[in-house]
Write a protein that holds these residues in place. Sequence first.
Motif, short mmCIF file in Angstrom:
data_model
loop_
_atom_site.label_atom_id
_atom_site.label_comp_id
_atom_site.label_asym_id
_atom_site.label_seq_id
_atom_site.Cartn_x
_atom_site.Cartn_y
_atom_site.Cartn_z
N ARG A 87 1.01 -1.15 -0.02
CA ARG A 87 -0.02 -0.01 -0.01
C ARG A 87 0.99 1.41 0.15
O ARG A 87 0.85 2.16 -0.79
N ASN A 88 1.86 1.18 0.92
CA ASN A 88 2.62 2.48 0.91
C ASN A 88 4.14 2.00 0.71
O ASN A 88 4.66 1.14 1.21
N LEU A 89 4.81 3.05 -0.05
CA LEU A 89 6.35 2.86 -0.23
C LEU A 89 6.80 4.01 0.49
O LEU A 89 6.76 4.95 0.00
N TYR A 90 8.12 3.57 1.33
CA TYR A 90 8.74 4.47 1.96
C TYR A 90 10.21 4.48 1.24
O TYR A 90 10.89 3.35 1.15
N LEU A 91 10.67 5.70 0.94
CA LEU A 91 12.12 5.65 0.37
C LEU A 91 12.73 6.60 1.48
O LEU A 91 12.67 7.70 1.71
N ILE A 92 13.97 5.95 2.03
CA ILE A 92 14.63 6.38 3.17
C ILE A 92 16.09 6.79 2.71
O ILE A 92 16.92 5.84 2.45
N ARG A 122 12.80 17.41 12.61
CA ARG A 122 14.20 17.30 13.31
C ARG A 122 14.34 16.07 13.88
O ARG A 122 13.45 15.49 14.46
N GLY A 123 15.51 15.48 13.77
CA GLY A 123 15.77 14.17 14.21
C GLY A 123 16.24 13.15 12.94
O GLY A 123 16.05 13.33 12.06
N ARG A 124 17.10 12.14 13.43
CA ARG A 124 17.46 11.03 12.67
C ARG A 124 16.06 10.30 12.30
O ARG A 124 15.12 10.08 13.05
N ILE A 125 16.03 9.91 10.73
CA ILE A 125 14.96 9.18 10.24
C ILE A 125 14.60 7.95 11.26
O ILE A 125 13.44 7.78 11.59
N THR A 126 15.62 7.12 11.54
CA THR A 126 15.13 5.72 12.29
C THR A 126 14.64 6.28 13.79
O THR A 126 13.81 5.58 14.29
N ASP A 127 15.04 7.24 14.26
CA ASP A 127 14.55 7.81 15.53
C ASP A 127 13.04 8.08 15.62
O ASP A 127 12.31 7.83 16.14
N LEU A 128 12.77 8.84 14.36
CA LEU A 128 11.42 9.42 13.92
C LEU A 128 10.49 8.46 13.89
O LEU A 128 9.14 8.38 14.34
N ILE A 129 10.90 7.29 13.25
CA ILE A 129 10.20 6.01 13.02
C ILE A 129 10.09 5.32 14.22
O ILE A 129 8.65 4.90 14.55
N ASP A 157 3.09 12.86 12.10
CA ASP A 157 3.35 13.88 11.26
C ASP A 157 2.43 13.76 9.69
O ASP A 157 2.04 14.70 9.26
N ILE A 158 2.85 12.65 9.49
CA ILE A 158 2.57 12.30 7.94
C ILE A 158 0.77 11.62 7.92
O ILE A 158 0.28 11.61 6.73
N GLU A 159 0.42 11.39 9.25
CA GLU A 159 -1.06 10.88 9.17
C GLU A 159 -1.05 9.76 8.43
O GLU A 159 -2.21 9.16 7.65
N LEU A 160 -0.27 8.77 8.70
CA LEU A 160 -0.20 7.30 8.24
C LEU A 160 0.03 6.56 9.33
O LEU A 160 0.68 6.67 10.33
N PRO A 161 -0.56 5.00 9.29
CA PRO A 161 -0.32 4.08 10.28
C PRO A 161 1.30 3.76 10.41
O PRO A 161 1.94 3.99 9.45
N GLU A 162 1.77 3.40 11.62
CA GLU A 162 3.16 2.99 11.71
C GLU A 162 3.52 1.88 10.75
O GLU A 162 2.49 1.15 10.30
N LEU A 163 4.74 1.63 10.40
CA LEU A 163 5.05 0.58 9.58
C LEU A 163 4.67 -0.77 10.02
O LEU A 163 4.87 -1.12 11.22
N GLU A 164 4.12 -1.70 9.17
CA GLU A 164 4.06 -2.98 9.31
C GLU A 164 4.00 -3.64 8.00
O GLU A 164 3.81 -3.47 7.23
#
Length: 271
Positions: free
Chosen positions: A108-113, A188-195, A203-210
């Motif tokens: 459903r969702n593609l995350y590009l990190i 602000r912050g490291r991407i992995t910390d924000l995840i 912030d982006i109004e999507l469910p957490e990663l699964e």
Amino acid sequence: MSNFNQESVLSVHHWTDNLFSFTTTRTPSFCFRSGEFTMVGLKVDEKPLLRAYSLASAHYEDRLEFFSTKVPDGPLTSRLQHLKEGDEIIVSRKATGTLVIDNLEDGRNLYLIGTGSGLAPFLSVIKNPETYLRFENVVLLHGCRRIAELAYGEMITEKLPSDELVGDFVRYQLIYYPTVTRDPFHNRGRITDLIASGKLFTDIELPELEPQHDRVMICGSPALMRDARELLVARGFVEGNHGEPAQFVVEKASTERNSLNSSRTMVLHES
């Protein structure tokens, strides 16, 4: 040199003292998929001096674009950063890489990190219409130390939404989330910390990663790739590759680049 095309530099842009990008001509026979990398370099003492560069241009564009970190003492980037319009470079006739959507299962969702110049392959991925046909939402996360290092932000937020080919997709499906660690900024912050903290998803109004619905691509510093992989595996994600698509992929340029070169080339591992 039969494994390389000679290309001419069309433009050079210096984003900061540490980051630059350049565009070149494109030999019509050179083909690649969005997200792949190729070997780029210069002839030094009649031998090609090379390193792997992800292609930041779309697979359908008539020019090639590359985004690079400047390594002051790097054998190649110390030269490349002084490129100017009209200079000649060499580009391998082959491209490869793990960061292609064919290596991911449907989701459903593609995350590009990406961090720093690790943004490059994702610039190609977000210009590909097929990306938006495969996924409902495409979330582009770009992490840097300083605001000035958030290259291509204007292109992503202002130019791409007006693009004839992908503009409609970008306006309705692309979520761009830049973040920095050392300057005051709205993210602000490291991407992995924000995840890990869940702030990103608030912030982006999507469910957490699964793993059932989300797919992830990762490119950047060794620390990012290590931490992001560990985070995803802990959540039940399975890593994919060329033979077996799965829920996430990590750029493996350091191991794959050898398949593009002969023993007579000098392949660099600049950091």
